[in-house]
Write a protein that holds these residues in place. Structure first.
Motif, mmCIF file in Angstrom:
data_model
loop_
_atom_site.group_PDB
_atom_site.id
_atom_site.type_symbol
_atom_site.label_atom_id
_atom_site.label_comp_id
_atom_site.label_asym_id
_atom_site.label_seq_id
_atom_site.Cartn_x
_atom_site.Cartn_y
_atom_site.Cartn_z
ATOM 1 N N LYS A 116 3.286 5.943 -5.722
ATOM 2 C CA LYS A 116 2.956 6.126 -7.146
ATOM 3 C C LYS A 116 1.901 7.215 -7.314
ATOM 4 C CE LYS A 116 4.048 1.768 -9.281
ATOM 5 N NZ LYS A 116 3.593 0.402 -9.238
ATOM 6 N N ALA A 117 0.856 7.174 -6.460
ATOM 7 C CA ALA A 117 -0.217 8.161 -6.592
ATOM 8 C C ALA A 117 0.332 9.568 -6.367
ATOM 9 C CB ALA A 117 -1.333 7.850 -5.594
ATOM 10 N N LEU A 171 0.832 -1.208 0.000
ATOM 11 C CA LEU A 171 0.000 0.000 0.000
ATOM 12 C C LEU A 171 0.870 1.264 0.000
ATOM 13 C CD1 LEU A 171 -2.844 1.100 0.038
ATOM 14 C CD2 LEU A 171 -2.922 0.776 2.514
ATOM 15 N N ARG A 192 -11.817 3.739 1.316
ATOM 16 C CA ARG A 192 -12.679 4.441 0.361
ATOM 17 C C ARG A 192 -14.104 4.623 0.905
ATOM 18 N NH1 ARG A 192 -15.134 2.182 -5.120
ATOM 19 N NH2 ARG A 192 -15.739 0.630 -3.610
ATOM 20 N N LYS A 207 1.883 1.961 -3.434
ATOM 21 C CA LYS A 207 0.796 2.579 -4.205
ATOM 22 C C LYS A 207 0.675 4.064 -3.848
ATOM 23 C CE LYS A 207 -1.923 -1.601 -4.755
ATOM 24 N NZ LYS A 207 -2.965 -2.407 -4.133
ATOM 25 N N CYS A 208 0.846 4.402 -2.566
ATOM 26 C CA CYS A 208 0.810 5.823 -2.159
ATOM 27 C C CYS A 208 1.908 6.588 -2.899
ATOM 28 C CB CYS A 208 1.050 5.976 -0.658
ATOM 29 S SG CYS A 208 -0.311 5.444 0.345
ATOM 30 N N ARG A 230 -7.318 8.956 -5.665
ATOM 31 C CA ARG A 230 -7.405 7.499 -5.576
ATOM 32 C C ARG A 230 -6.009 6.915 -5.350
ATOM 33 N NH1 ARG A 230 -7.053 2.950 -8.871
ATOM 34 N NH2 ARG A 230 -8.805 1.491 -8.693
ATOM 35 N N ASP A 233 -5.819 3.250 -4.478
ATOM 36 C CA ASP A 233 -6.165 2.023 -5.200
ATOM 37 C C ASP A 233 -7.666 1.842 -5.050
ATOM 38 O OD1 ASP A 233 -6.712 0.938 -2.726
ATOM 39 O OD2 ASP A 233 -5.133 -0.577 -2.774
ATOM 40 N N GLN A 234 -8.180 0.668 -5.376
ATOM 41 C CA GLN A 234 -9.644 0.607 -5.361
ATOM 42 C C GLN A 234 -10.228 0.720 -3.960
ATOM 43 O OE1 GLN A 234 -10.273 -3.149 -7.344
ATOM 44 N NE2 GLN A 234 -11.088 -4.021 -5.448
ATOM 45 N N ASP A 235 -9.408 0.458 -2.919
ATOM 46 C CA ASP A 235 -9.947 0.524 -1.556
ATOM 47 C C ASP A 235 -9.555 1.779 -0.772
ATOM 48 O OD1 ASP A 235 -11.120 -1.979 -1.809
ATOM 49 O OD2 ASP A 235 -9.190 -2.961 -1.400
#
Ligand SMILES: Nc1ncnc2c1ncn2[C@@H]1O[C@H](COP(=O)(O)OP(=O)(O)OP(=O)(O)O)[C@@H](O)[C@H]1O
Length: 741
Positions: A32-33, A26, A85, A29-30, A60, A62-64
């Protein structure tokens, strides 16, 4: 194609702490965002939008998960939280509170859910099992008003009231705003309200705070938030996170950021963050430096310098790293002393020096002075005062030496010393004292004609530098603002003689500071290490006395273990058994150390033969990914491990022979050598964070006696106490276990 909308992103400290607790996937992903957002906030994958009923924005992850942003001005945003989310509807999620701190005026973010979870996990008086005792709340002695006046966020109050254990406190400080955390840690470790106000609160007071003025609060916070491209943030997102990279204690931050008109000396017990401060200060000066400015960050040994360099890379952008040279002090010393000498002279080792002295004494028919005395006099009287001529020696003070030396004796010693130097010269050898002297003198000469090589010099492990080192460093840096900054702990001095900085042209008057909170070892380990130093008086590097009693550890743990064995074989069995018991610990976080090099060598081989992967520590950083480290006690200086075995601490091996053999030659030189041996055990013991075991065969070293006696007294006082019947053999301080732990 529409034009991109680049934006700047700062990360709020609470969001950083939150990201640090996330699973690695996660966090990536942070990362990257955040990178996408900074390049183009309109990137469709980010779904960047303002929440309907609030001034906040979401992106966003990721999806959650969604990132929650606060806009500051223009295209600058502050990431304040990462939330599930489903909790991010039209408004700020209910589990995130924001507020303006009425003391600091900063915009605070409080993850209510996490805070309440910590409080709920604490033992509760109403749910206690009959017959068991629930500890009282840690902050019972303080009113809400007192806590709030110190700057603790009011919304935290109900949870703070539930905290009864240290574990709870440490879980709480991990999730709450940093200022509240600092106040609570200080109060819990016994600092008075007035002192907390002075140390923690007063330096952060902002006048005229308007708690309804969110924009000003966010503006102030941007000043302390980190940018998303900060190397420390990158390190955290990639999983290599150490809290100090981002969250300095206020006393540490003050040392990093303050400007001084001259040299500064910072002392602090083991693990108080001296190295952390030195690193951040080097980074801060590098950021502020002119492109041509040069900064030297130096430490005692090569492996410590390598470690510093590695850590500096973790907090300083690559383009600035070139402004800081990181090197151990002897590397610089050699470079300067040997400039222009080809081939570089050979350094005589201890045995070679002893042999040369013996030859000189035999040839002169000397009966009064022996080899240990001659070496000690050369290192700690002649070299320590940089004495270069007989007339200087004849009138030099022999500080701390009981043996009086008449004029005739001094003249005789000088003759012997001259013969010793001649022997060295004939063999093409130098002693390190000569190298240091030459380096200092040649740099001082050079400075008469040329500007200094560095604008700033920062010194770690300052306690082990010699007088010649200091003269060299003084000459290397341009006198003036922020010139020299030295951190050290005189209790950890294991190589040099005490020096007085002011006598070496380094005036720290009014610029001496201390760090007092120990972040590394548990209270139990620190108390045991402190008992090793019992009864010794230690200087403060500038003519005063340093005091160990003011250092406080913030974590509590188990008592160190003391394992008595009867032979080297059973000692080895005990070490192996102890290491096996730590099989849940990452191997590279375990170290085994012994007083002598030959013991460390033998141990490494024996442990490997017993099926335990080992790596011997040398001058370069270790490379094996899954091996325990084996080293001499001295080699562990400046490092830290979760678990440590200190072995070979029997009375006939420790203190080491070269210290005890001075007993007859000069009782005061003997005391000084014994002090260094004590300090060596103190250093080794304070490298341990969580667990520490001493192992010996035969009689234990005298330096452990006070701790072992305390254990006996404790056991005697517990005789007949109901719990002593069920207590384990290892549950009292100084309890000795025979054989395996
Ligand atoms: N503000 C902080 N927050 C969290 N951890 C910290 C902080 N400051 C220091 N530490 C941690 O404390 C430990 C000791 O820090 P450091 O090595 O700088 O201490 P030191 O005073 O140089 O120690 P020593 O003199 O014993 O070698 C390290 O693990 C470091 O990460």
């Amino acid at each position: 194609m529409t034009a991109p909308y680049p934006a700047s992103l700062f990360i709020h400290p609470t969001a950083l702490k939150q990201m640090n607790r996330m699973p690695h996937g996660l966090r990536v992903k942070c990362d990257k965002a955040i990178a996408h957002f900074e390049r183009d906030r309109s990137h469709p994958g980010l779904q960047f939008k303002q929440l309907k009923s609030s001034p906040h924005y979401s992106i966003r992850i990721d999806q959650d998960y969604r990132g929650i942003l606060q806009r500051t001005k223009g295209e600058t945003f502050l990431l304040i939280a990462v939330s599930a989310r489903q909790s991010v509807y039209d408004n700020l999620p209910e589990d995130v509170a924001t507020d303006v701190n009425r003391v600091t005026g900063e915009f605070e973010v409080i993850p209510l859910d996490d805070v309440e979870k910590v409080a709920a996990a604490e033992p509760r008086a109403d749910a206690a099992i009959a017959g068991t005792q629930v500890p009282p709340p840690l902050f019972d002695g303080f009113t809400d008003k007192e806590l709030v006046d110190l700057g603790v966020a009011p919304v935290l109050m109900p949870s703070v009231r539930e905290i009864r254990t240290e574990t709870g406190l440490f879980r709480l400080v991990d999730v709450i705003p940093q200022h509240s955390a600092n106040v609570l840690i200080e109060l819990a470790t016994g600092t008075s309200i007035d002192d907390v106000y002075e140390k923690i609160t007063a330096p952060r007071v902002t006048t005229d705070v308007d708690v309804t003025d969110i924009d000003s609060a966010v503006e102030r916070t941007i000043g302390t938030a980190v940018r998303s491209d900060d190397p420390a943030v990158k390190a955290m997102l990639e999983g290599d996170f150490e809290a100090w990279r981002l969250f300095l204690h206020p006393s540490q931050r003050a040392l990093v950021e303050s400007d001084h008109r001259g040299p500064v000396k910072v002392s602090g017990g083991p693990g108080t963050g001296k190295t952390v401060v030195a690193l951040h200060r080097a980074a801060r000066l590098a950021r502020a430096a002119e492109p041509d400015d040069r900064i030297l960050l130096t430490s005692y040994s090569a492996n410590l310098a390598a470690d510093l360099e590695d850590k500096l890379r973790g907090i300083l952008p690559r383009e600035l790293a070139g402004r800081v040279e990181v090197a151990n002090v002897d590397k610089i010393t050699r470079r300067i002393a040997f400039a222009g000498l080809r081939p570089a002279p050979q350094i005589a080792d201890t045995q070679q020096q002893r042999d040369h002295w013996q030859t000189v004494l035999d040839a002169a028919g000397e009966t009064e002075f022996d080899v240990p005395f001659c070496i000690d006099e050369w290192q700690h009287v002649v070299s320590a005062q940089m004495i270069n001529a007989q007339h200087e020696y004849e009138s030099a003070p022999r500080i701390g030496r009981i043996r009086r030396m008449s004029r005739a004796q001094r003249a005789r010693y000088w003759q012997l010393l001259t013969a010793f130097k001649k022997r060295l010269q004939d063999e093409g050898q130098w002693t390190f004292e000569q190298v240091q002297l030459r380096a200092a003198l040649s740099e001082e000469m050079r400075r008469m004609m040329e500007p200094a090589r560095y604008q700033h010099v920062i010194v770690d492990e300052a306690q082990d530098l010699t007088a010649a080192h200091w003269r060299l460093l003084r000459a290397l840096v341009e006198p003036g603002a922020n010139d020299l900054f030295a951190v050290g702990d005189p209790h950890q001095r294991i190589f040099a003689q005490p020096v007085t900085l002011s006598s070496l042209g380094i005036n720290v008057k009014g610029r001496s500071r201390r760090l007092e909170i120990s972040y590394r070892s548990t209270r139990q380990i620190l108390a045991t290490a402190t008992s090793v130093m019992a009864g010794s008086t230690v200087d403060d590097l500038d003519g005063g006395i340093d005091d160990l009693t003011r250092y406080r550890a913030i974590v509590s743990g188990t008592d160190p273990r003391f394992v008595a064995t009867d032979s080297t074989d059973t000692e080895l069995d005990a070490i192996v058994a102890q290491i096996k018991e730590w099989d849940h610990v990452d191997r590279t976080a375990i170290a085994v150390c012994a007083p002598y090099t030959h013991q460390a060598k033998r141990l490494a081989a024996q442990l490997s033969a017993a099926g335990i992967p080992t790596e011997r520590l040398g001058k370069t950083p270790p490379t094996e990914p899954d091996a325990i480290h084996v080293a001499t006690m001295a080699r562990l200086k400046g490092l830290e491990y979760r678990c440590i075995v200190i072995c070979g601490v029997n009375a006939d091996q420790f203190p080491r022979g070269f210290a005890t053999e001075l007993a007859d030659a000069d009782p005061t030189a003997y005391q000084a050598a014994m002090q260094r041996e004590r300090a060596l055990l103190f250093v080794a013991a304070t490298r341990a964070r969580d667990a520490l075991t001493f192992v010996w065969h035969g009689e234990p070293t005298e330096f452990l006696r006070s701790r072992l006696r305390e254990g006996q007294r404790y056991r005697a006082s517990r005789k007949g106490h109901p719990s002593s019947a069920t207590g384990s053999r290892m549950d009292s301080p100084g309890d000795v276990c025979h054989g395996e732990p």
